[in-house]
Design an enzyme around this catalytic site. Sequence first.
Site, PDB file in Angstrom:
ATOM      1  CG  HIS A 255      -0.408   0.368   2.487  1.00 48.86           C
ATOM      2  ND1 HIS A 255       0.153  -0.570   3.320  1.00 48.86           N
ATOM      3  CD2 HIS A 255      -0.280   1.557   3.124  1.00 48.86           C
ATOM      4  CE1 HIS A 255       0.589   0.025   4.408  1.00 48.86           C
ATOM      5  NE2 HIS A 255       0.350   1.318   4.326  1.00 48.86           N
TER       6      HIS A 255
ATOM      7  CD  GLU B  81       1.721   8.937  -1.073  1.00 44.79           C
ATOM      8  OE1 GLU B  81       1.209   8.729  -2.194  1.00 44.79           O
ATOM      9  OE2 GLU B  81       1.763  10.056  -0.538  1.00 44.79           O
ATOM     10  CG  ASP B  82       5.738   6.309   1.635  1.00 50.31           C
ATOM     11  OD1 ASP B  82       5.265   7.392   1.255  1.00 50.31           O
ATOM     12  OD2 ASP B  82       5.404   5.752   2.685  1.00 50.31           O
TER      13      ASP B  82
ATOM     14  CG  ASP C  80      -2.010   2.848   6.266  1.00 51.52           C
ATOM     15  OD1 ASP C  80      -0.923   2.621   6.828  1.00 51.52           O
ATOM     16  OD2 ASP C  80      -2.224   3.864   5.567  1.00 51.52           O
TER      17      ASP C  80
ATOM     18  CG  ASP D  26     -23.394   0.048  28.692  1.00 50.37           C
ATOM     19  OD1 ASP D  26     -22.953   0.935  29.467  1.00 50.37           O
ATOM     20  OD2 ASP D  26     -23.580   0.241  27.484  1.00 50.37           O
TER      21      ASP D  26
HETATM   22 MN    MN Z   1       0.849   3.035   5.503  1.00 55.18          MN
END
Ligand code: MN
Length: 741
Positions: free
Chosen positions: A89, A93-94, A156, A276
Amino acid sequence: MQVSASSAGFTPASVAPAISYQELMRKVQLARPKEDLDLLRRAYEFSARYHSMQVRASGEPYLSHPLAVAHTLADMKLDVVCISTGLLHDVVEDTEADASVIKSHFGPEVAHLVEGLTKLSKLDFQSAEARQAENFRKMMLAMVDDVRVILVKLADRLHNMRTLEHVSPEKQERIARETMDIYAPLAHRLGMSKIRGELEDLAFRYLEPAAYQEIAKALEKKRKVNEAFLAEVAGVLDATMSKHDIPARLEARVKRVFSIHQKLRRQRITIDQVYDLLAVRIITETLKDCYAALGVIHNLWRPVPGRIKDFIAMPRPNLYQSLHTSVIHDTGVPFEVQIRTAEMHKTAELGIAAHWRYKEDGPGATKPATKDALDEDQRIAWLRQIVEWQLDVQDPGEFLSTLKVDLYPEEVYTFTPAGKVIILPRDATPVDFAYEIHTGVGHACVGAKVNGRIVPLRYHLKNGDIVEILTQQGHGPSRDWLTIVKTSKARNKIRQWINTRARQKALELGKRLLEKEARRFDVNLKKIEEAVYQTATQDYGFHKIDDLMAAVGFGKYSARQVLTKLSPQPLKEPEEPGKIVATLKQALGISSDGAIVVAGSNDLMTYRAKCCNPIRGEPIVGYITRGKGIGVHAKTCPNVENLMYEAERRIDVEWARTTEDTYPVKLIVYTDERPGMLKEVTQAISDGTNIRTIEAMVDETDHSATIELILDIADMKHLDRVLGGLKRISGVRDIERVLKL
Ligand code: MN
């Protein structure tokens, strides 16, 4: 039987079990033995390679993060595609890996999911106002076409929250706020109570550390007592259920910290008064078992009146189903009992993930034909709808419109440059966006930038577009916009604007027409009393005089008609206007030309424009002026193009059938300079044509002459005849018609 007494709260990273790839494989193999474990292996190796140089804030290798995310997804029993996406994931992006690499390595499905996550990671919630959180949640759901993207996103976020202690306090605050506002409610909407609960407690801990600690400490202090109490209750329940032959698995829990906090604040009570705080859950087999268990429990302990809730008959919007009851223990301690089937329990814990059914045998394979399997697909579709509908709507009318929109999830979610979410219907344009911001912005809109680039106003906005509207003071909407806008708000505002403008023009025109008619019949409008105006206005069914004047301008009523009503004495057809009157009229610019009629109306004041002086038979076009009636131009007039820029001021005109009028036409005849030329020219013309003026100039240097004429011409045919005659004269080089006299 098994009793698990889990205490409230979270699992800090420091005590989280070391997670490994081998464990992950084992977990997946166990849960989904038929799946493509090779995909998972390759995803892991790919992620390991690309993240190899990166380290998390905690100092751990970066890979520990996608691995943890994958574990969460595996615990939710999701498919291998989804878990592989969890491993990958952050890659696009990285790291330097791009979407095409993912696609070539893992195929379109994984690539699509990773792309969805990359897209979501670009959303900036920071700029959102708190009240826009709902919009952001909706936007996330709208932006993905596969709910697995959201599931990975939640996993994530969960890991990021579990390891939040390693980042700066500013970042902690921001991430925690985002989690509380966006992700925990999102998990709730999707029915994922487990993730939601953990996200909330983690966020609460960072957002209100003091309040968190206070409750956590109180719970800790009573932890031993509570655990003993729950174990005793579970023991009694287990024995009783066995006695009644009701299959039951028991769970016990202490209410979560944030949940307690909310209750304390909402009901202004102390922790001892929370009914509760302690709860036991009975997971049984059938619906019948659930209700049977409820009866047994109410025989064991006294139920608290009004605390029985049947979420089986009336499921919550996120599909949660369960029976709840609060009872008082013999020692006086209240506790809650929840009863549900195993199926309901799965839905409650995992929400949408419990229903995620992957395509078992790939494309082309026959789908399982069991009713349940089909229902499951429909349930997912329905769930998504529910998730989107589930707004806190107060107004029933508003709810209906929301419902309608969501039934056809045809919305786009766009941003202002400041980060405000603007929700528009699909295919909406920047013009819709502009009107959504403010009517004034809509009217003044001259252009738009989307994601920093200029786009045409008919551009169809897409989810996530950042839209900047370019405005210009004094600019008005164009009629064409009506064909490109999608929102009724924009359409109505544009119509309103156009109508207002048209009415204004009609009003000016109406007043002018009435004045003209009054002069013609020698009626002094100023001497007519206000009451007479009022009566006439009412007779025509209007409230205000202006409305009547506008109606005259629109051609609904003739000025003559209205004047007849207003005039104190009957109108008398005036004698032919004398020369002075005619001159005066000309000077006033109101020498209405009876020779021209406006299409669809026979009483609008027209005049031939002085810039082109069109004559009968010439193609003409009308232009509504401000206060001077309708200017009639030759279609060939150089001014026409500019004037007609305002399309709504254009009006069709035509020549009236009969009239004996003539029009002055100015011609310049360029000839050779020779004796008798002027005489020949006048002879060619004077055949039935009146010459008003004639003037000749000779240029000795090139032996040319210029003859300037003003002729009385009846129509185009007449003019053509004259021009033909002139052209036949030998030595005539050129003839020019001068439009402006
Ligand atoms: Mn992440």
